[in-house]
Design an enzyme around this catalytic site. Structure first.
Site: not given
Length: 605
Positions: A41, A365
């Site tokens: 991320s 993600d």
């Protein structure tokens, strides 16, 4: 101080908490050369930037790359060119269909309390969704108009409550209708044609190239990192991934259809993309590069013929743009769109005779599965430290301690784990905290277990932040961003001061770390060799020796007679070592670091 040491670095995800990393990387770069860098991320953005900067410095294309990286937090907190708000806020540009919804998100940011948050969002919803507000307020308005006394007062109250509720329902309804078409995110990373400032993907493309000192529009690729040099115009990849890598980069992304994480660069060749879809997520030069360097694939041709549109196989790893991995790892659900790739489901009947139909796989993600992949680059006996940077809330007893790292010689006492209270006071606040802890546990339990393992906990520095810092706080004030960035620099100092070689034996973190890894390895070997000895010594038919020596079996057969003989010899040697260990009456696991590690086959991620 000259850079004479090497290290690896893994950084945790945290959306805007990633502003901690630029100065951390800059400070470490003053004494360490980065060899392997990973993250998830926001940690993936930092990893990509650190790798690009290391390439710029190592190759001489941009000697000031780390200094420029250290200046990034100040730029992110400053004004965006031609747009209101900070540069950080403007990187997240909602597509036109989500402008009103994004306004509700920004209204909720940095609210000092729950009631203030609700009032801000309610007012923003009424303003942005007036038709829903009017319809919600209409029953109350009618009661107030035609009622009298207490009925009129109740009508006014109902109208106000209905106004907020109607606006909220209208916002949710329109959000639910629009999200699937944008792959479940309000922002796809590209400019929205309303905001004149840079968007996330376009800015990242230029920024990574700038740090690496790469001229032109062609994207920075993994092969260039691996080779430690930029490729010339028209030159093939300078590294094929087989030899030792000068700079290794790894990130995590999550394939939602299959419910599992993937390591980037991908270790599968059966993923495909289309130009049209990638153009929605990546700058044009990056898309053009991927199309031009698409891997030759018979399956891609078959899929294209059957579907009537062009499927392309992802490029070879050495030609893969760094930006693609960063963007696929940073796809925070509902905020940033998932990135679509295609795969063939070979269990389906229509693919039994060959690829005819592909499944659209959404990659979101990386933090959904592993927000802190501290296992990256690990070895049984490491030759250089792999630092981990964890992001966490402040400890309530130490609200001023931004950075925490366990002293080297306290690791034999285990890691003290902060255990926050779960409130049980009546109200939805306690319910939401309870549900949030469930989601947090599902997401992070593997990472949390790994953090506490010996050989891991002693090389992780923890950087703390409040609820108003990092996370989804897209519009943080420049002072907050600076404080977070300075915390990163403090974390780098803690790692540097503890791990730099030259300490007396037993006194330095690097020496202590090697001692821990050696004891952990020997304890694990002791357990495994005893188990092998007991298994090989059994007389069940066929024995393990017979299984290895079977020259007729075609399942995973050895390539030659010499391979098979070597395998039998190794198996016998392992069993002999296990027999020797049992004969001593000693146990190398006695006094080894705890908790004890478990050795079992797991897929590489």
């Amino acid at each position: 101080m000259s850079v004479t040491h090497q290290c690896d670095l893994v950084m945790k995800g945290g959306i805007t908490s990633g502003v901690i990393y630029p100065r951390l990387v800059e400070e470490l770069s003053k004494v360490y050369r980065f060899r392997s860098i990973g993250g998830t991320s926001a940690g993936a953005i930092a990893a990509g930037a650190a790798a690009a900067a290391q390439l710029g410095v190592s190759s001489g294309a941009n000697p000031e790359a780390f200094k420029r990286l250290g200046e990034l937090p100040r730029k992110l907190g400053g004004a965006a060119a031609g747009a209101p708000g900070s540069m950080l806020l403007n990187l997240f540009q909602p597509q036109r269909a989500f402008l009103r919804h994004f306004a509700l998100l920004t209204a909720a940011l940095n609210a000092p309390s729950g009631p203030r948050l609700l009032s801000r969002v309610a007012l923003a919803a009424v303003w942005r969704f007036p038709l829903g507000a009017l319809l919600g307020a209409l029953p109350g308005i009618l009661i107030a108009l035609y009622g009298a006394g207490i009925a009129r007062a109740l009508g006014v109250a109902f109208a106000l409550a209905g106004m907020a509720l109607g606006a909220a329902l209208a916002a949710l309804r329109s959000l639910g209708r629009a999200l699937p078409a944008n792959d479940f995110g309000m922002c796809n990373g590209m400019p929205n044609e309303v905001t004149p400032a840079d968007a996330l993907s376009t800015w990242l493309h230029r920024y990574l190239n700038d740090l690496a000192g790469k001229p032109g529009d062609a994207p920075l690729t993994l092969g260039e990192l691996w080779a430690g040099r930029l490729r010339g115009a028209g030159e093939p990849a300078p590294h094929d991934g087989k030899a030792e890598k000068e700079i290794e980069l790894a990130m995590i992304t999550t394939a939602l259809n299959t419910g599992r994480p993937f390591r980037f660069p991908f270790e599968t060749s059966e993923l495909y993309f289309t130009r049209e879809e990638f153009a929605r997520f990546l700058p044009e030069p990056v898309v053009n590069w991927m199309v031009e360097h698409a891997r030759d694939s018979e399956n891609a041709r078959k899929l294209s013929a059957a579907a009537g549109k062009t499927f392309l196989a992802l490029p070879l790893a050495q030609d893969m743009p760094v930006l693609l991995g960063v963007r696929m790892s940073l796809s925070f659900p509902l905020l940033l769109s998932a990135v679509p790739l295609y795969a063939v489901d070979w269990t389906r009947k229509h693919n039994a005779e060959g690829a005819t139909r592909a499944v659209r796989v959404l990659f979101s993600d990386g933090g959904i599965c592993s927000n802190f992949p501290v296992h990256f680059f690990d070895g049984l006996l490491p030759t250089r430290p792999t630092f981990g940077v964890n992001l966490k809330p402040f400890h309530e007893d130490f609200p001023q301690d931004r950075v925490f790292m366990p002293p080297p010689l306290e690791n034999d006492r285990g890691l003290k784990t902060y255990i926050p209270e779960l409130p049980t006071t009546p109200g939805f606040g306690s319910v939401f905290r309870f549900l949030g802890s469930i989601v947090n546990t599902m997401q992070n339990w593997r990472d949390q277990l790994q953090i506490g393992m010996p050989g891991y906990r002693d090389r992780i520095v923890h950087v703390c932040h409040t609820d108003q810092e990092g996370g989804l706080n897209l519009n943080m004030e420049s002072k907050i961003i600076e404080d977070l960035a300075d915390g990163g620099a403090l974390a780098a100092s803690a790692l540097r001061d503890a791990f730099l070689p030259g300490q007396e034996p037993g006194g330095g973190a690097w020496y202590n770390h090697r001692r821990i890894r050696m004891r952990t390895l020997l304890a694990g070997i002791d357990r495994q060799l005893r188990s092998i000895h007991r298994a090989v010594g059994r007389t069940d038919t066929p024995t393990w020796a017979e299984v290895v020596g079977d020259a007729e079996c075609r399942a995973y057969e050895f390539r030659s007679h010499k391979h098979r003989e070597l395998a039998m010899e190794v198996l016998a040697d392992l069993a002999a070592l296990g027999r020797k260990l049992e004969a001593t009456g000693l146990d190398l696991a006695t006094g080894a670091p705890r908790p004890e590690s478990e050795w079992r086959p797991t897929p590489r991620v």
